[in-house]
Design a protein around this motif. Sequence first.
Motif, PDB file in Angstrom:
ATOM      1  N   VAL A  84       5.088   3.960  -0.884  1.00 43.51           N
ATOM      2  CA  VAL A  84       4.000   4.431   0.109  1.00 43.51           C
ATOM      3  C   VAL A  84       2.945   3.703   0.128  1.00 43.51           C
ATOM      4  O   VAL A  84       2.064   3.493  -1.010  1.00 43.51           O
ATOM      5  N   THR A  85       2.458   3.360   1.346  1.00 44.25           N
ATOM      6  CA  THR A  85       0.966   2.788   1.484  1.00 44.25           C
ATOM      7  C   THR A  85       0.151   3.740   2.306  1.00 44.25           C
ATOM      8  O   THR A  85       0.848   4.554   3.052  1.00 44.25           O
ATOM      9  N   TYR A  86      -1.186   3.529   2.250  1.00 47.28           N
ATOM     10  CA  TYR A  86      -1.923   4.429   2.946  1.00 47.28           C
ATOM     11  C   TYR A  86      -3.023   3.432   3.602  1.00 47.28           C
ATOM     12  O   TYR A  86      -3.550   2.605   3.258  1.00 47.28           O
ATOM     13  N   GLU A  87      -3.557   3.963   4.938  1.00 43.31           N
ATOM     14  CA  GLU A  87      -4.455   3.205   5.683  1.00 43.31           C
ATOM     15  C   GLU A  87      -5.707   4.102   6.232  1.00 43.31           C
ATOM     16  O   GLU A  87      -5.212   5.080   6.840  1.00 43.31           O
ATOM     17  N   ASP A  94       3.730  -7.832   1.873  1.00 46.57           N
ATOM     18  CA  ASP A  94       4.214  -7.092   3.079  1.00 46.57           C
ATOM     19  C   ASP A  94       2.921  -6.812   3.816  1.00 46.57           C
ATOM     20  O   ASP A  94       2.731  -6.748   5.038  1.00 46.57           O
ATOM     21  N   ARG A 112      -3.205   7.182   7.026  1.00 45.91           N
ATOM     22  CA  ARG A 112      -2.238   7.026   7.939  1.00 45.91           C
ATOM     23  C   ARG A 112      -1.038   6.472   7.029  1.00 45.91           C
ATOM     24  O   ARG A 112      -1.211   5.244   6.353  1.00 45.91           O
ATOM     25  N   ARG A 113      -0.030   7.015   6.783  1.00 44.83           N
ATOM     26  CA  ARG A 113       1.031   6.576   5.813  1.00 44.83           C
ATOM     27  C   ARG A 113       2.078   5.783   6.281  1.00 44.83           C
ATOM     28  O   ARG A 113       2.647   5.903   7.540  1.00 44.83           O
ATOM     29  N   ARG A 114       2.536   4.792   5.532  1.00 42.71           N
ATOM     30  CA  ARG A 114       3.689   4.074   6.026  1.00 42.71           C
ATOM     31  C   ARG A 114       4.574   3.809   4.519  1.00 42.71           C
ATOM     32  O   ARG A 114       4.063   3.832   3.404  1.00 42.71           O
ATOM     33  N   THR A 115       5.938   3.532   4.697  1.00 40.50           N
ATOM     34  CA  THR A 115       6.628   2.970   3.525  1.00 40.50           C
ATOM     35  C   THR A 115       7.128   1.687   3.851  1.00 40.50           C
ATOM     36  O   THR A 115       7.764   1.118   4.962  1.00 40.50           O
ATOM     37  N   VAL A 116       6.902   1.164   2.655  1.00 35.98           N
ATOM     38  CA  VAL A 116       7.407  -0.211   2.240  1.00 35.98           C
ATOM     39  C   VAL A 116       8.463  -0.169   1.482  1.00 35.98           C
ATOM     40  O   VAL A 116       8.371   0.328   0.451  1.00 35.98           O
ATOM     41  N   GLU A 128      11.195   2.382  -2.620  1.00 36.60           N
ATOM     42  CA  GLU A 128      10.312   2.774  -1.396  1.00 36.60           C
ATOM     43  C   GLU A 128       8.906   2.813  -2.238  1.00 36.60           C
ATOM     44  O   GLU A 128       8.876   3.689  -3.089  1.00 36.60           O
ATOM     45  N   ARG A 133       1.381  -7.686   7.737  1.00 33.33           N
ATOM     46  CA  ARG A 133       1.082  -6.816   8.580  1.00 33.33           C
ATOM     47  C   ARG A 133      -0.309  -6.735   9.111  1.00 33.33           C
ATOM     48  O   ARG A 133      -0.555  -6.994  10.359  1.00 33.33           O
TER      49      ARG A 133
END
Length: 316
Positions: free
Chosen positions: A69-72, A134, A52-56, A67, A138
């Motif tokens: 990119v994080t991954y979960e 961050d 699941r990708r997200r941008t911080v 920017e 979260r």
Amino acid sequence: MNPAFAAAGASIRAVSALSPRAGAAIAMPLFASVAKPRPVHDDDAATMSQARRRTVRIPGVDRRGVEVVTYEWGRGPRTVVLSHGWLGRASQFSRLVRELVAEQYRVVAFDGPAHGESGGRQMYLVDWLDVYADLQQRHGAFEAMIGHSFGGLATLVAVAGGTDAARVVTISSLADADELLRQFQRMVGYSDAVTVRLRERFAARYFPGDPDPFAWLSAVRRPLPAGVPLLITHDERDRFVPFGESVRIRSANPDATFLPTTGLGHNRILGADVVLDAVLEHLESPVGAPAGVLERPAATVEPGIPVDQPATPVPV
């Protein structure tokens, strides 16, 4: 060493012969630059596609914003944060990700600035700390933080500085930011006088008003808080981060568990069964369990694990 880097190194040496201060000025942007990101290995692609990708957005080196990119993976209540090293990317942890998810952990990783899928062209250690802040906001307190190479140093600095993590694992880690300067000096071949000037310039540029940022950018001068279990693993034949760096880390954290290996190098160690097993055991062992030196395993080479690749020293 690529031709552009070699040419820049020659310029630094020529100028510094006349003026160490001028040589340091030329070296500074080279020290902060990041080469083209490595591609995702074929064996890691499936794991990355499931994330699941997200941008911080963090301030970045120039404080204009970058920017990340994080991954979960996984949805368990216990969060483990993975931190790659210089010229690395989150995908290098794919085997560990699969193991942790199978054990019901929530796993979070990221591509640092100028690495992997993230933006930017430069980075320094504080970028990693900004990402951790961050992620902590979260996910709350981390069950564990695991860092490789430069990411190991960032992890140690973060937890020593207050990031809430119950356990820490370092793999092939640097012991302090000064080693980055020493590596850069060895690579480029300039004088000690240039190193002194570069150190001053770096501190003034990134940490204005801090009389000695290298005092806290150090796992030796600022060890982990008491009661935080630490697993250290490092290969004796590591060609990029000297094995002695982990010896120094352990000297500052005498209660740590130490797993030396032989023949796994700097990168292959990330996917070795003996290391994966030790990490999972460390995460599940009760706080206060006896530490020490684990039995040194024979070298193993797992299929699909990238071989060591030359690395450029990094800015902190």
